[in-house]
Design a protein around this motif. Sequence first.
Motif, PDB file in Angstrom:
ATOM      1  N   ILE A   1      -3.379  16.517 -15.257  1.00  0.00           N
ATOM      2  CA  ILE A   1      -3.880  15.293 -14.619  1.00  0.00           C
ATOM      3  C   ILE A   1      -5.324  15.486 -14.146  1.00  0.00           C
ATOM      4  O   ILE A   1      -5.660  16.528 -13.569  1.00  0.00           O
ATOM      5  CB  ILE A   1      -2.992  14.961 -13.383  1.00  0.00           C
ATOM      6  N   VAL A   2      -6.164  14.477 -14.374  1.00  0.00           N
ATOM      7  CA  VAL A   2      -7.551  14.527 -13.885  1.00  0.00           C
ATOM      8  C   VAL A   2      -7.717  13.511 -12.746  1.00  0.00           C
ATOM      9  O   VAL A   2      -7.300  12.355 -12.878  1.00  0.00           O
ATOM     10  CB  VAL A   2      -8.556  14.223 -15.027  1.00  0.00           C
ATOM     11  N   LEU A   3      -8.309  13.971 -11.647  1.00  0.00           N
ATOM     12  CA  LEU A   3      -8.568  13.088 -10.498  1.00  0.00           C
ATOM     13  C   LEU A   3      -9.984  12.551 -10.615  1.00  0.00           C
ATOM     14  O   LEU A   3     -10.935  13.341 -10.721  1.00  0.00           O
ATOM     15  CB  LEU A   3      -8.449  13.879  -9.193  1.00  0.00           C
ATOM     16  N   ILE A   4     -10.138  11.242 -10.634  1.00  0.00           N
ATOM     17  CA  ILE A   4     -11.485  10.667 -10.717  1.00  0.00           C
ATOM     18  C   ILE A   4     -11.673   9.623  -9.615  1.00  0.00           C
ATOM     19  O   ILE A   4     -10.690   9.090  -9.080  1.00  0.00           O
ATOM     20  CB  ILE A   4     -11.763  10.022 -12.115  1.00  0.00           C
ATOM     21  N   GLY A   5     -12.934   9.314  -9.317  1.00  0.00           N
ATOM     22  CA  GLY A   5     -13.180   8.282  -8.301  1.00  0.00           C
ATOM     23  C   GLY A   5     -14.535   8.428  -7.662  1.00  0.00           C
ATOM     24  O   GLY A   5     -15.310   9.324  -8.006  1.00  0.00           O
ATOM     25  N   GLY A   6     -14.798   7.540  -6.738  1.00  0.00           N
ATOM     26  CA  GLY A   6     -16.094   7.523  -6.062  1.00  0.00           C
ATOM     27  C   GLY A   6     -16.191   8.595  -5.021  1.00  0.00           C
ATOM     28  O   GLY A   6     -15.252   9.349  -4.777  1.00  0.00           O
ATOM     29  N   ARG A   7     -17.368   8.621  -4.398  1.00  0.00           N
ATOM     30  CA  ARG A   7     -17.589   9.723  -3.465  1.00  0.00           C
ATOM     31  C   ARG A   7     -17.919   9.220  -2.072  1.00  0.00           C
ATOM     32  O   ARG A   7     -17.787   9.934  -1.111  1.00  0.00           O
ATOM     33  CB  ARG A   7     -18.635  10.578  -4.114  1.00  0.00           C
ATOM     34  N   GLN A   8     -18.308   7.984  -1.944  1.00  0.00           N
ATOM     35  CA  GLN A   8     -18.593   7.476  -0.607  1.00  0.00           C
ATOM     36  C   GLN A   8     -18.495   5.965  -0.658  1.00  0.00           C
ATOM     37  O   GLN A   8     -18.927   5.359  -1.630  1.00  0.00           O
ATOM     38  CB  GLN A   8     -19.993   7.867  -0.207  1.00  0.00           C
ATOM     39  N   MET A   9     -17.917   5.371   0.346  1.00  0.00           N
ATOM     40  CA  MET A   9     -17.807   3.919   0.355  1.00  0.00           C
ATOM     41  C   MET A   9     -18.283   3.399   1.691  1.00  0.00           C
ATOM     42  O   MET A   9     -17.497   3.237   2.618  1.00  0.00           O
ATOM     43  CB  MET A   9     -16.356   3.509   0.138  1.00  0.00           C
ATOM     44  N   TRP A  10     -19.555   3.143   1.812  1.00  0.00           N
ATOM     45  CA  TRP A  10     -20.131   2.617   3.047  1.00  0.00           C
ATOM     46  C   TRP A  10     -19.564   3.304   4.274  1.00  0.00           C
ATOM     47  O   TRP A  10     -19.854   4.456   4.512  1.00  0.00           O
ATOM     48  CB  TRP A  10     -19.958   1.089   3.088  1.00  0.00           C
ATOM     49  N   ASP A  11     -18.668   2.641   5.038  1.00  0.00           N
ATOM     50  CA  ASP A  11     -18.187   3.249   6.283  1.00  0.00           C
ATOM     51  C   ASP A  11     -17.115   4.307   6.025  1.00  0.00           C
ATOM     52  O   ASP A  11     -16.823   5.135   6.872  1.00  0.00           O
ATOM     53  CB  ASP A  11     -17.645   2.171   7.241  1.00  0.00           C
ATOM     54  N   ILE A  12     -16.515   4.295   4.835  1.00  0.00           N
ATOM     55  CA  ILE A  12     -15.511   5.312   4.523  1.00  0.00           C
ATOM     56  C   ILE A  12     -16.216   6.465   3.819  1.00  0.00           C
ATOM     57  O   ILE A  12     -16.982   6.268   2.888  1.00  0.00           O
ATOM     58  CB  ILE A  12     -14.375   4.730   3.658  1.00  0.00           C
TER      59      ILE A  12
ATOM     60  N   GLY B   1     -11.073  10.537  -1.357  1.00  0.00           N
ATOM     61  CA  GLY B   1      -9.899  11.341  -1.019  1.00  0.00           C
ATOM     62  C   GLY B   1      -9.305  12.048  -2.228  1.00  0.00           C
ATOM     63  O   GLY B   1      -8.121  12.402  -2.218  1.00  0.00           O
ATOM     64  N   LYS B   2     -10.119  12.289  -3.258  1.00  0.00           N
ATOM     65  CA  LYS B   2      -9.609  12.939  -4.479  1.00  0.00           C
ATOM     66  C   LYS B   2      -9.027  14.324  -4.168  1.00  0.00           C
ATOM     67  O   LYS B   2      -7.919  14.645  -4.585  1.00  0.00           O
ATOM     68  CB  LYS B   2     -10.727  13.091  -5.523  1.00  0.00           C
ATOM     69  N   SER B   3      -9.827  15.132  -3.457  1.00  0.00           N
ATOM     70  CA  SER B   3      -9.378  16.499  -3.192  1.00  0.00           C
ATOM     71  C   SER B   3      -8.144  16.501  -2.281  1.00  0.00           C
ATOM     72  O   SER B   3      -7.218  17.295  -2.494  1.00  0.00           O
ATOM     73  CB  SER B   3     -10.517  17.308  -2.560  1.00  0.00           C
ATOM     74  N   SER B   4      -8.133  15.590  -1.293  1.00  0.00           N
ATOM     75  CA  SER B   4      -6.964  15.497  -0.399  1.00  0.00           C
ATOM     76  C   SER B   4      -5.719  15.103  -1.187  1.00  0.00           C
ATOM     77  O   SER B   4      -4.622  15.629  -0.952  1.00  0.00           O
ATOM     78  CB  SER B   4      -7.196  14.452   0.695  1.00  0.00           C
ATOM     79  N   ILE B   5      -5.900  14.180  -2.127  1.00  0.00           N
ATOM     80  CA  ILE B   5      -4.774  13.745  -2.964  1.00  0.00           C
ATOM     81  C   ILE B   5      -4.260  14.926  -3.795  1.00  0.00           C
ATOM     82  O   ILE B   5      -3.053  15.158  -3.894  1.00  0.00           O
ATOM     83  CB  ILE B   5      -5.210  12.582  -3.907  1.00  0.00           C
ATOM     84  N   GLY B   6      -5.214  15.711  -4.339  1.00  0.00           N
ATOM     85  CA  GLY B   6      -4.842  16.892  -5.135  1.00  0.00           C
ATOM     86  C   GLY B   6      -3.996  17.842  -4.304  1.00  0.00           C
ATOM     87  O   GLY B   6      -2.944  18.318  -4.759  1.00  0.00           O
ATOM     88  N   ASN B   7      -4.418  18.093  -3.070  1.00  0.00           N
ATOM     89  CA  ASN B   7      -3.670  19.003  -2.195  1.00  0.00           C
ATOM     90  C   ASN B   7      -2.306  18.440  -1.831  1.00  0.00           C
ATOM     91  O   ASN B   7      -1.325  19.177  -1.716  1.00  0.00           O
ATOM     92  CB  ASN B   7      -4.480  19.269  -0.917  1.00  0.00           C
ATOM     93  N   THR B   8      -2.255  17.122  -1.654  1.00  0.00           N
ATOM     94  CA  THR B   8      -0.969  16.491  -1.304  1.00  0.00           C
ATOM     95  C   THR B   8       0.010  16.618  -2.467  1.00  0.00           C
ATOM     96  O   THR B   8       1.190  16.909  -2.270  1.00  0.00           O
ATOM     97  CB  THR B   8      -1.191  14.995  -0.937  1.00  0.00           C
TER      98      THR B   8
END
Length: 277
Positions: free
Chosen positions: A29-40, A44-51
């Motif tokens: 599985i490959v985790l993809i996504g953005g890296r920053q969203m204004w106030d967020i 959470g890619k790495s956190s999801i991987g750990n979960t």
Amino acid sequence: MRQDYEIGEKKKTNSHLRRETHHRSEMKIVLIGGRQMWDIEASGKSSIGNTILGIDIFETGRRTAQCVSGQRYVYGRQITLIDTPGWWWGYPVDNTPKLDQLEIMRSVYLCHPGPQAFLLVIPVDTVFPDIFKRSLQEHLELFNERLWRHTIVLFSTITPPNDISLQKHIGDWPDLHWLIKKCGNRYHVLNVNNRGDDTQVTELLEKIEEMVAGNDGNHYETDQALSEELEEKRLAVNEVAKQMMAKVQKQRTRLRALIKGEFKCVCEILRTRLKET
Ligand SMILES: Nc1nc2c(ncn2[C@@H]2O[C@H](COP(=O)(O)OP(=O)(O)O)[C@@H](O)[C@H]2O)c(=O)[nH]1
Ligand SMILES: [Mg+2]
């Protein structure tokens, strides 16, 4: 206009289909996504991987500069996860450093012969305007068009998920609705603060298995020639980056020496003046 998303109906169909899906002993599985969203701060890619893996393999709260691979036997399956650098949500692909782009492209070659699934990680409560959609489309063009049939939208959250508010949220953001449709109505919510809840992970793995079954067991196809080309480009860009770093380092040293010299000079002048008074 807001459109409510029929989550309840979809769930019924999925659980019915999932019962007919066989367990896969191995999953890439490959985790993809953005890296920053204004106030967020992050997707959470790495956190999801750990979960998913149940242990802290991926570093969280820091920029992932290079792809990281994590592997563990969990819930009766050998899972390989590839964590990737993210892009700035809302920014064109040209704003993403070339090395990050190459790393994102390289991710699929780190799980030979290719990943069965991509998890597109988005914080559950984030806004999703048209500019995010355009940025997402541009970045996903780093892969080939077949990516979509292997992708699940993974909503990350740090609080207990709420189906009703998710339904309303998707209705509020037509481009989010578009994205879920584009991914064959596949999505899942995972609370990264609730590692104790095995169900949220096993349900995700079942959804992945269901998707793989729908793809006749096939993984995302990679192109070996492109892999070699990527590696060459990566080495070339790395070399340029190294040379630039060395140049900056040299300039810094020279500047420091200069400042030190100037400082010494000023001290001398002050000392002479003090003696004179
Ligand atoms: N508010 C919020 N924070 C999150 C979410 N997912 C992860 N985080 C937190 O954001 C920080 C960075 O997460 P990380 O997994 O490193 O994001 P990445 O850059 O996408 O890999 C961590 O402290 C996480 O606990 C989310 O859905 N919402
Ligand atoms: Mg990360």
